[in-house]
Design a protein around this motif. Structure first.
Motif, short mmCIF file in Angstrom:
data_model
loop_
_atom_site.label_atom_id
_atom_site.label_comp_id
_atom_site.label_asym_id
_atom_site.label_seq_id
_atom_site.Cartn_x
_atom_site.Cartn_y
_atom_site.Cartn_z
N SER A 247 9.16 -20.62 -21.81
CA SER A 247 9.18 -22.19 -22.28
C SER A 247 9.59 -21.08 -24.48
N TYR A 248 10.35 -22.00 -24.56
CA TYR A 248 11.17 -22.88 -26.39
C TYR A 248 10.05 -22.65 -26.66
N ASP A 249 9.86 -21.34 -27.55
CA ASP A 249 8.45 -22.29 -28.82
C ASP A 249 9.09 -23.01 -30.04
N ASP A 272 13.77 -19.81 -36.35
CA ASP A 272 13.90 -18.67 -35.97
C ASP A 272 15.08 -18.86 -35.02
N CYS A 273 15.23 -20.19 -34.50
CA CYS A 273 16.09 -20.25 -33.60
C CYS A 273 17.95 -20.58 -34.24
N ILE A 274 18.86 -19.88 -33.73
CA ILE A 274 19.51 -19.19 -34.85
C ILE A 274 21.46 -19.63 -33.70
N ASP A 275 20.54 -21.02 -32.77
CA ASP A 275 21.55 -21.88 -31.98
C ASP A 275 22.57 -20.97 -31.86
N CYS A 276 22.41 -19.89 -30.99
CA CYS A 276 23.44 -19.26 -30.57
C CYS A 276 23.94 -19.58 -29.52
N GLY A 277 23.23 -20.35 -28.81
CA GLY A 277 23.47 -20.88 -27.27
C GLY A 277 23.33 -19.38 -26.30
N LEU A 278 22.97 -17.95 -26.94
CA LEU A 278 23.09 -17.37 -25.76
C LEU A 278 21.84 -17.12 -24.62
N CYS A 279 20.68 -18.41 -25.68
CA CYS A 279 20.06 -17.97 -23.50
C CYS A 279 20.39 -18.91 -22.16
N VAL A 280 21.53 -20.06 -23.19
CA VAL A 280 21.92 -20.98 -22.22
C VAL A 280 23.21 -19.88 -21.22
N ILE A 289 16.89 -23.74 -22.24
CA ILE A 289 14.99 -24.13 -21.95
C ILE A 289 14.77 -24.41 -23.33
N ARG A 290 16.58 -24.83 -24.27
CA ARG A 290 14.90 -25.75 -25.73
C ARG A 290 14.99 -27.02 -25.52
N GLN A 291 15.73 -27.81 -24.41
CA GLN A 291 15.42 -28.56 -24.08
C GLN A 291 13.89 -29.25 -23.10
N ALA A 306 17.88 -12.79 -23.70
CA ALA A 306 18.61 -13.07 -24.50
C ALA A 306 17.71 -13.16 -26.03
N CYS A 307 17.56 -14.25 -25.76
CA CYS A 307 16.75 -14.55 -27.06
C CYS A 307 15.95 -13.13 -27.92
N ASP A 308 15.20 -12.27 -27.08
CA ASP A 308 14.60 -10.99 -27.17
C ASP A 308 15.68 -10.15 -28.50
N THR A 309 16.87 -10.13 -27.48
CA THR A 309 18.19 -9.06 -28.29
C THR A 309 18.84 -9.88 -29.21
N VAL A 310 18.71 -11.16 -29.52
CA VAL A 310 19.20 -11.98 -30.14
C VAL A 310 17.78 -11.68 -32.22
N MET A 311 16.62 -11.91 -31.51
CA MET A 311 15.31 -11.58 -32.09
C MET A 311 15.29 -10.13 -32.59
N ARG A 312 15.93 -9.47 -31.80
CA ARG A 312 15.59 -8.11 -32.54
C ARG A 312 17.02 -8.09 -33.39
N ARG A 319 9.96 -13.28 -28.52
CA ARG A 319 9.16 -14.02 -27.33
C ARG A 319 9.58 -15.53 -27.94
N LEU A 320 10.17 -15.63 -28.07
CA LEU A 320 10.56 -17.37 -28.68
C LEU A 320 10.95 -17.80 -27.83
N ILE A 321 11.57 -17.53 -26.75
CA ILE A 321 11.26 -17.94 -25.31
C ILE A 321 10.11 -16.99 -25.15
N ARG A 322 9.31 -17.24 -24.04
CA ARG A 322 8.91 -16.09 -23.69
C ARG A 322 7.95 -17.19 -22.30
S1 SF4 Z 1 18.98 -17.59 -27.50
FE1 SF4 Z 1 17.38 -17.70 -29.12
S2 SF4 Z 1 18.61 -17.99 -30.97
FE2 SF4 Z 1 20.17 -18.17 -29.91
S3 SF4 Z 1 20.08 -20.33 -29.13
FE3 SF4 Z 1 18.48 -19.75 -27.58
S4 SF4 Z 1 16.95 -19.79 -28.10
FE4 SF4 Z 1 17.77 -20.13 -30.34
#
Ligand code: SF4
Ligand code: SF4
Length: 479
Positions: A247-249, A272-280, A289-291, A306-312, A319-322
């Motif tokens: 899930s995405y928080d 915290d989501c920078i809308d990078c689209g890496l998770c997609v 998954i953000r939907q 993917a998101c953990d890499t961005v968060m780091r 764990r914005l997505i977890r």
């Molecule tokens: S990878 Fe994380 S930061 Fe990037 S778009 Fe997806 S949820 Fe947002």
């Protein structure tokens, strides 16, 4: 019902068609997905499972156990050899038990952690992962693959595509060959292949299974999970609000927007989501998954990596997505609170049933008698009077030795006074063999009234093994 009672109605709100009111077809051509590869803890788990499952699948038929391979489902001889166990069609109950245990494990894992099977161990996932790896090695990373697919045909494209398909076909055929190797001794199959005299059915199944692997992992990929897999359809019935899902928080992530690494999201009033689209981009089924939870999500956890890499990289907490539960996500539960709810009565009931089934199956295998006997009355010869004024009935016994060693057996009968085995009462049966033997039972004439009398055959393994089987039969005394 009184006619004056207010009637309940469900309001139907017309939804405008996409594309400015143009008709939308029910069939939509699928767009090819080019998943980006990603490193991370869940990606490593996925690869570990790929290695493990394929090591077992490709390796097991080559391992010898005694005089034959470790696992062999010999349909022609109607025997299954599994780790030294010899199973006959009469032992189908064990295979049924294994299927029930597999189904119950699936229920349990799904109730606890959603589509774990789909994301990590399902053959569709595993072969897609292998084929994707080959594709990436030959055609390059995600952007290179997208570019190559969009480019006009050139020598470079032709060579890369041909080479990729050649490797895919090689893997697919090897998979088909291995599959058939579970049903016919694989070493003999290999020799027959080298000498080009494989049987037509074997050729058919090698190509059929190979073709299915090539098609499903090379082309169909996520379409199999989305449209063909029945499990994808009914697994939602096993989910509840305490099932772990990817899930995405949104409370933490929204509002989403790109920003500089050194920007303070609080000051910009951003999540915290920078809308990078890496998770997609990493998602093998191409969803966002953000939907929210979607049935296409196979729970692979790659978007978590993917998101953990961005968060780091951004210096934010991971764990914005977890993996979380719906209840846990909404209430912000700690890991301990989550686990306490995961082990809920439904899960404990599944676990208890599973444990009972496994214990029952193991116990019945341990106490199983490695000897089977079928008794058939010889229809060609009814009861008759033989030399010495004795009454004789003839039977045919099928004696099945369910061990990997030859054994001798003694045949005895009881149930009527004076009943005796008049034919040879000793029979030797080779390892994992079965033998039909004619057995004559005799009774002194007049020792029993006319009619049919229940009798028993006792077949006992010679030696002190305690292996013995008793089978019922009927002795006919004519008027
Ligand atoms: S990878 Fe994380 S930061 Fe990037 S778009 Fe997806 S949820 Fe947002
Ligand atoms: S949304 Fe995430 S967990 Fe679900 S399939 Fe896509 S990458 Fe895997």
């Amino acid at each position: 019902m009184s006619s004056s009672a207010p009637r309940k109605t469900i309001p139907i709100v017309p939804v405008p068609a996409e594309g400015g009111g143009e008709a939308v077809g029910l069939y939509q051509a699928s767009k090819k997905i080019h998943p980006r590869s990603i490193q991370g803890v869940f990606a490593r788990w996925r690869w570990a499972l790929v290695f493990l499952t394929q090591l077992v699948f490709y390796g097991m038929p080559w391992i010898e156990w005694g005089e034959r391979q470790l696992v062999l489902f010999d349909l022609a001889a109607r025997r299954f050899y599994i780790f030294g166990l010899v199973l006959y069609p009469q032992d189908l109950i064990y295979l049924s038990g294994l299927l029930v245990i597999s189904a119950m494990s699936l229920f349990l894992f799904t109730a606890v952690a959603g589509r774990l099977w789909c994301g990590y161990a399902c053959p569709q996932t595993v072969y897609t992962e292998i084929f994707l790896w080959v594709e990436q090695k030959i055609e390059g990373n995600r952007s290179a693959r997208i570019r190559l697919d969009a480019d006009a045909m050139s020598l470079e494209k032709l060579v890369k595509k041909w080479f990729k398909h050649l490797v895919w076909i090689g893997i697919a055929l090897w998979t088909g060959f291995t599959f058939v190797g579970y049903f016919t001794p694989i070493r003999e199959l290999g020799m027959a292949f080298l000498q080009t005299h494989m049987g037509s059915w074997e050729v058919f199944w090698v190509f059929f299974y190979g073709f299915a692997t090539y098609g499903n992992a090379g082309f169909m990929r996520e379409q199999v999970c989305k449209y063909m897999c029945p499990y994808a359809r009914f697994q939602s019935a096993m989910f509840d609000r305490d099932t772990l899902i990817v899930s995405y928080d949104p409370q933490r992530g929204e509002p989403r927007a790109p920003r500089r690494k050194d920007a303070d999201p609080k000051r910009l009033a951003l999540g915290d989501c920078i809308d990078c689209g890496l998770c997609v981009q990493v998602c093998p089924t191409g969803i966002d998954i953000r939907q929210g939870l979607q049935y296409e999500c196979i729970g692979c956890g790659l978007c978590v990596d993917a998101c953990d890499t961005v968060m780091r990289k951004m210096g934010y907490a991971p764990r914005l997505i977890r993996y979380d539960t719906q209840n846990g996500m909404e209430a912000g539960w700690s890991r301990r609170q989550l686990l306490r709810r995961v082990l809920r009565p439904r899960v404990l009931a599944y676990a208890a049933i599973l444990a009972l089934l496994v214990a029952g199956l193991l116990a019945s295998l341990v106490v199983r008698t490695p000897l089977k006997v079928d008794v058939v009355r010889d229809r060609a010869s009814l009861a008759r009077i033989v030399e010495g004024g004795r009454l004789e009935n003839v039977y045919r016994l099928q004696i099945m030795n369910a061990t990997e060693a030859a054994h001798s057996y003694r045949i005895a009968a009881h149930g009527l006074d004076g009943l005796a085995v008049a034919s040879d009462d000793r029979v030797t049966v080779g390892p994992a063999q079965s033998r039909w033997v004619a057995v004559r039972l005799q009774l002194p004439y007049g020792a029993a009234p006319a009619g049919s009398h229940p009798v028993h055959f006792d077949i006992r393994e010679e030696g002190d093994s305690g292996v013995q089987v008793s089978e019922k039969a009927v002795f006919l005394v004519p008027r």
